[in-house]
Enzyme design. Structure first.
Site, PDB file in Angstrom:
ATOM      1  N   LEU A  36       0.868  -1.267  -0.005  1.00  0.00           N
ATOM      2  CA  LEU A  36      -0.002  -0.094   0.165  1.00  0.00           C
ATOM      3  C   LEU A  36       0.895   1.323   0.040  1.00  0.00           C
ATOM      4  CD1 LEU A  36      -2.854   1.136  -0.038  1.00  0.00           C
ATOM      5  CD2 LEU A  36      -2.955   1.060   2.528  1.00  0.00           C
ATOM      6  N   HIS A  61      11.081  20.968  11.847  1.00  0.00           N
ATOM      7  CA  HIS A  61      10.094  20.304  11.001  1.00  0.00           C
ATOM      8  C   HIS A  61      10.045  21.036   9.609  1.00  0.00           C
ATOM      9  CE1 HIS A  61       9.688  18.800  15.210  1.00  0.00           C
ATOM     10  NE2 HIS A  61       9.402  17.442  14.388  1.00  0.00           N
TER      11      HIS A  61
END
Ligand code: GLN
Ligand code: ZN
Length: 794
Positions: free
Chosen positions: A18, A695
Site C-alpha cells: 500500500l 520540521h
C-alpha cells in the site's frame, strides 16, 4: 459453538504494497484506478487469510487509504470546510490532500491513536458541521467482500469515540452538541448495511477505556437508543485498557454484544460477567493485538473453557484489538534466529491461533492436540532459553540500590561545579544531536550494511562526516558541539543492535501514519551491554576540537517505548535493564573525558497509561530508569536530556524529578506556550526551549528567535537558559541548517549583549514572572508529514 473473529487486519500489506502504491500515486506515477486495484488485491488477500483461518466472519471497513478516522470523516461527510471538497464526490487525490495538505491548505492535524504509535487525522468540527453522508467506499468494500461469498462483519468507529477524538478550533465548543446529527448519520449507515443482509456490525468505542466525565458518559444512552432497531446487531468494542468502570453503563445500552481487551486488562472479566445481559454476546480479546508474542494457548484455553460452558455460542474469541498494530506475517522473516522466531506470532499467525482456540472449544482439545503441544513447546523454550535470561543482568538487577538513582549532590551544587569546569558563556548555544543525513551518508551506511564497504573504509567515511560537522559548528560559533550522528540510522535501532536481548526483523513493519511505517525492534531477553557503543566515536569527535563535545545517547524509556517489549516481565523491569546498559555507557563516556552527555527521552510522555490513576506508577519507574541511567557521573559532568513530540505541562513535576542538569525541549510549534508551564511550575534546572522548528525548511530570522528568547527570559531566569533548535536536524539540508544556526547564534549573542548593556545585575532584573497558569492541555504531539523521527519511520 464459540465464534472466532478479529477487530481488524493490518492494511499496509506484507511487503508494504500500500505504501509503494500510495507514494507512486502521489508522485503521479500510478493512476487512481491502478491504486484502487492495489487496494482490491490487499483486501482480497487479507480476507482470504481470515477465511482460511476459519473465522466466522471477515472484518470489512478496516481498510483505509490513509487512516481510519479520515475515512470515517469521508463516510460521514464531515470534512473540514476549509478545503471546499464535496464529500459525496471526494476523489482519492482530494482525500490525500486532506491528510497531506495542498498549496492552499495545511494538512489536517495528526495525533496518536490512544497509546499506540499509530496516528490518526483529527476531525475538525464546529457548530456548522454537517453529517449528510460522503463517499460510499465503505459500502463498496463490503459489497466486494460479500461478492466473494464471505460472511462479513463491518467495522465502524463509534460516534462517541469519533467525537471524543475530534477537535474544534472554536474555544469552548461542545462536541457533544453534534451528537444528534452524527447519530442520524450512523442510523443511515447501519440501515444501508442491514439492506445488504449484514447481521452484525462491530462498533468501536475505545473511549470507554478512558476517564470519561458525566457529560460524556451521559451521551451513550441516547446515542445507542437511536442506533437500536436499524436491523443489524451491534458489537460494542472496547480495547487498550479496562472498560469495567463503564461496564454497568454499557450493559444497559440496547446493543447485542461487547468486546473487551483481556490482554491489557484481564481483571475486568468479572465485572463484565456480572452485568452481561442474559442474551448478549461477550467477545473476549485474548490474543495480543499490540505485541508479537505467540499466545500461550493452553493458558488462554483454561480461561476460555469455563466461559464457554457458561455462555455457549454467546462467547466470541478475538485478538485484544485490531491487528493493525502488529506486522503482517512471519513468513518473510528469513534472517530472524529460528529459536526467537518460534516464539513469535504476527497478524497472520495470530489468525491461526484463533483457529486453534475455536476448535479446542468447539471440538475438544483432542482435535488440536498437536497445535497445543506446539504452543506448549514454544512457551517452554522461551521460558528456558539461555537467550532470555542472563545471569549477569539478574545479578545486577538484584544489586540495584536507591542511591544509584541519585547524583552525588543536588543540582544547585552541581551546577556551580559545572560552571567552573565547562566555562560556558551565558545563554550557551547547542544542537540536539543529529546533523543533515545526506544522500552520501545514507549510501555509506547502506553499503556498509550490504558488506560492500570494508570496516576501515566505513570508519573513515563516517569520521570525515564527523569532521565536517565539527568544523561547521566551530565556524558557526556554537558552544557545545555534537558529532552529528552520521553513523545512526535510527535512535533506537542503533543502540539495540549493540545490545544483547534485542532482535530485528526484515519486514516487521507497522503503520505509523499514512504511508509511513515503523519496524520496532524486539526485546526478547535480558538487556545487556557487552561493550561500549558510542565511546570511540565521541572520543574521536572530541579530539577534533577544543570546544565541548556532547555525548549522545537514547534513554531507557524511549528504547522501551519504541520497541516490541517482553510480556514475560513487567515493562518496568525491562526499562531498568536498559537503564543499567545506558548507565555503563554514560560512565565510559565520562571516563573518556566527555564532560557533557545527553540522554534523549522523546518518548517519555507517550508512555503514559490511558487512565490517570495509572500515571503515577508509570512516571515513578520511568523517571527512576532515566535517573539510574544518568546518575553515575560526578557532579562536574553535565547531563542533558531532550524531549519532543508532546506537550509536557501535565508531567512537569516528573520531568523535574528526572533531575537532568539541562533539558532541551520542543516548544516552537506551541509558540512557547510550554514555557508558561515551566515558569509557573518553577522548573528548577537549566532549560533550552527550542527557538526554531526543525520540521520546516524555513530559515527563521534573528529577530524572531531573539523575540522568543526574550519571552523565555520572562519565565525562566536567563542564567538557566540555553539556546538550541527544537529537535535533531537529520531531516534538513546543510544549506538551511547552516543559515538557521547562524541566525540562532546571532540571536544568542545579541541577547547576551543586550543583557550585558543593562549592567551586571541585569540577570537578576530579568527574573521570571510568577503565577502564570499551567496549560492544562493534555494533547499529544501533533505530527506532520515531515515528522523527524518516531521509531524508524520509513
Ligand atoms: N538526538 C536525536 C537527534 O538529534 C534526537 C531525536 C529526537 O528527539 N527524536 O536526532
Ligand atoms: Zn526531538
Amino acid at each position: 459453538m464459540a465464534r472466532i473473529h478479529i477487530l481488524g487486519f493490518p492494511r499496509i500489506g506484507a511487503q508494504r504494497e500500500l505504501k509503494t502504491a500510495q507514494e507512486s500515486f502521489w508522485r503521479g506515477e500510478l493512476s487512481e484506478a491502478a491504486l484502487r486495484q492495489v487496494g482490491v488485491q490487499l483486501r482480497q488477500r487479507h480476507w482470504q487469510a481470515q477465511k482460511v483461518a476459519g473465522l466466522n466472519a471477515v472484518a470489512a471497513g478496516d481498510f483505509a487509504w490513509y487512516d481510519q478516522m479520515l475515512s470515517t470523516s469521508a463516510l460521514l461527510g464531515c470534512l473540514p470546510s476549509r478545503f471546499g471538497f464535496d464529500a459525496k464526490a471526494l476523489s482519492l487525490g482530494q482525500y490525500f490532500e486532506l491528510a497531506r495538505g495542498n498549496t492552499a491548505q495545511p494538512a489536517m492535524e495528526m495525533t496518536k491513536w490512544f497509546d499506540t504509535n499509530y496516528h490518526y487525522l483529527v476531525p475538525e468540527l464546529d457548530a456548522q458541521t454537517t453529517f449528510d453522508g460522503g463517499v460510499d467506499w465503505l459500502f463498496d468494500d463490503i459489497d466486494e467482500a460479500l461478492s466473494q461469498g464471505l460472511p462479513v462483519k463491518p467495522v465502524l468507529i463509534g460516534p462517541i469515540t469519533y467525537l471524543w477524538l475530534a477537535k474544534s478550533h472554536v474555544a469552548g465548543f461542545d462536541r457533544l452538541s453534534l451528537l444528534p446529527k452524527i447519530v442520524a448519520a450512523y442510523q443511515r449507515i447501519l440501515a444501508r448495511l442491514a439492506d445488504r443482509g449484514i447481521a452484525w456490525v462491530q462498533i468501536d468505542e475505545p473511549a470507554l477505556c478512558l476517564d470519561l466525565d458525566a457529560h460524556w458518559r451521559a451521551a451513550f444512552a441516547p446515542a445507542y437508543a437511536d442506533l437500536a432497531g436499524t436491523g443489524v446487531k451491534l458489537l460494542l468494542a472496547t480495547y487498550f485498557d479496562t472498560a469495567a468502570d463503564h461496564a454497568v453503563l454499557a450493559a444497559q445500552l440496547p446493543v447485542q454484544g461487547f468486546h473487551i481487551d483481556l490482554v491489557r486488562a484481564p481483571q475486568q472479566l468479572d465485572a463484565w460477567r456480572q452485568v452481561l445481559p442474559k442474551d448478549a454476546v461477550l467477545s473476549v480479546g485474548v490474543v495480543d493485538g499490540r505485541n508479537i508474542w505467540r499466545t500461550d494457548l493452553r493458558r488462554v484455553l483454561a480461561l476460555l473453557q469455563p466461559l464457554h460452558a457458561e455462555l455457549g455460542d454467546r462467547l466470541w474469541v478475538a485478538p485484544s484489538c485490531s491487528l493493525l498494530h502488529t506486522p503482517v506475517s512471519l513468513a518473510s522473516e528469513q534472517k530472524l534466529d529460528a529459536e526467537i522466531k518460534s516464539w513469535l506470532a504476527f497478524a497472520t499467525e495470530k489468525l491461526h491461533e484463533l483457529t486453534v482456540l475455536g476448535r479446542a472449544l468447539n471440538e475438544g482439545e483432542a482435535a488440536v492436540a498437536a497445535e497445543l503441544a506446539a504452543s506448549d513447546a514454544a512457551q517452554a523454550s522461551r521460558r528456558q532459553s539461555g537467550r532470555v535470561v542472563n545471569a549477569l543482568v539478574q545479578k545486577r538487577l538484584a544489586a540495584v540500590t536507591t542511591s544509584m538513582a541519585h547524583r552525588a549532590s543536588p543540582f544547585t551544587q552541581r551546577i556551580e561545579k559545572q560552571r567552573q569546569t565547562l566555562q560556558l558563556p551565558p545563554l550557551p548555544t547547542t544542537t540536539i544531536g543529529s546533523f543533515p543525513q545526506t544522500a552520501a551518508i545514507r549510501q555509506t551506511r547502506a553499503a556498509h550494511k550490504r558488506g560492500e564497504l570494508s570496516a576501515l573504509d566505513y570508519l573513515q567515511r563516517i569520521r570525515s562526516e564527523i569532521e565536517l560537522a565539527v568544523r561547521k559548528q566551530e565556524d558557526l560559533g556554537l558552544d557545545v558541539l555534537v558529532h552529528g550522528e552520521a553513523e545512526r540510522n535510527d535512535m533506537v535501532e542503533y543502540f539495540g543492535e549493540q545490545l544483547w536481548g534485542y532482535a530485528f526483523t526484515e519486514n516487521g513493519w507497522v503503520q505509523s501514519y499514512g504511508s509511513r511505517c515503523v519496524k520496532p525492534p524486539i526485546i526478547y531477553g535480558d538487556v545487556f551491554r557487552p561493550e561500549p557503543m558510542t565511546v570511540e566515536t565521541t572520543r574521536y569527535a572530541q579530539s577534533l576540537t577544543d570546544r565541548l563535545m556532547k555525548g549522545m545517547l537514547t534513554g531507557p524509556v524511549t528504547m522501551l517505548q519504541w520497541s516490541f517489549v517482553r510480556d514475560d516481565q513487567p515493562r518496568e523491569t525491562t526499562a531498568l535493564q536498559l537503564a543499567l546498559a545506558i548507565r555503563d555507557e554514560v560512565s565510559d563516556l565520562e571516563k573518556a573525558g566527555i564532560k557533557v552527555i545527553q540522554i534523549d527521552e522523546p518518548a517519555i510522555r507517550e508512555g503514559l497509561p490511558l487512565r490517570q490513576r495509572d500515571w503515577a506508577a508509570y512516571l515513578e519507574w520511568a523517571v527512576r530508569a532515566f535517573k539510574i541511567s544518568a546518575a553515575s557521573v560526578k557532579d562536574e559532568t553535565q547531563i542533558h536530556t531532550h524531549m519532543c513530540y508532546a506537550e509536557f505541562n501535565d508531567i512537569l513535576p516528573s520531568i523535574a524529578a528526572m533531575d537532568a542538569d539541562v533539558i532541551t525541549i520542543e516548544t516552537s510549534r506551541s509558540a512557547m506556550e510550554l514555557l508558561d508551564g515551566f515558569g509557573a511550575f518553577d522548573y528548577p534546572n537549566e532549560i533550552g526551549p527550542g527557538v526554531y522548528d526543525i520540521h520546516s525548511p524555513r530559515v527563521p530570522g534573528v529577530e524572531a528567535m531573539l523575540k522568543l528568547l526574550e519571552r523565555a527570559c520572562e519565565v525562566i531566569p536567563p542564567q538557566r537558559l540555553w539556546v538550541n533548535p527544537d529537535c535533531g536536524l537529520k531531516t534538513r539540508g546543510w544549506i538551511e541548517t547552516e543559515a538557521a544556526l547562524s541566525n540562532m547564534v546571532k540571536a544568542a549573542k545579541a541577547l547576551r549583549l543586550k543583557i550585558g548593556e543593562q549592567g551586571d545585575d541585569a540577570w537578576l532584573r530579568l527574573a521570571p514572572r510568577t503565577g502564570a497558569a499551567i496549560n492544562p492541555a493534555l494533547s499529544n504531539h501533533v505530527h506532520s508529514a515531515g515528522c523527524n523521527d518516531c521509531g524508524q519511520a520509513a
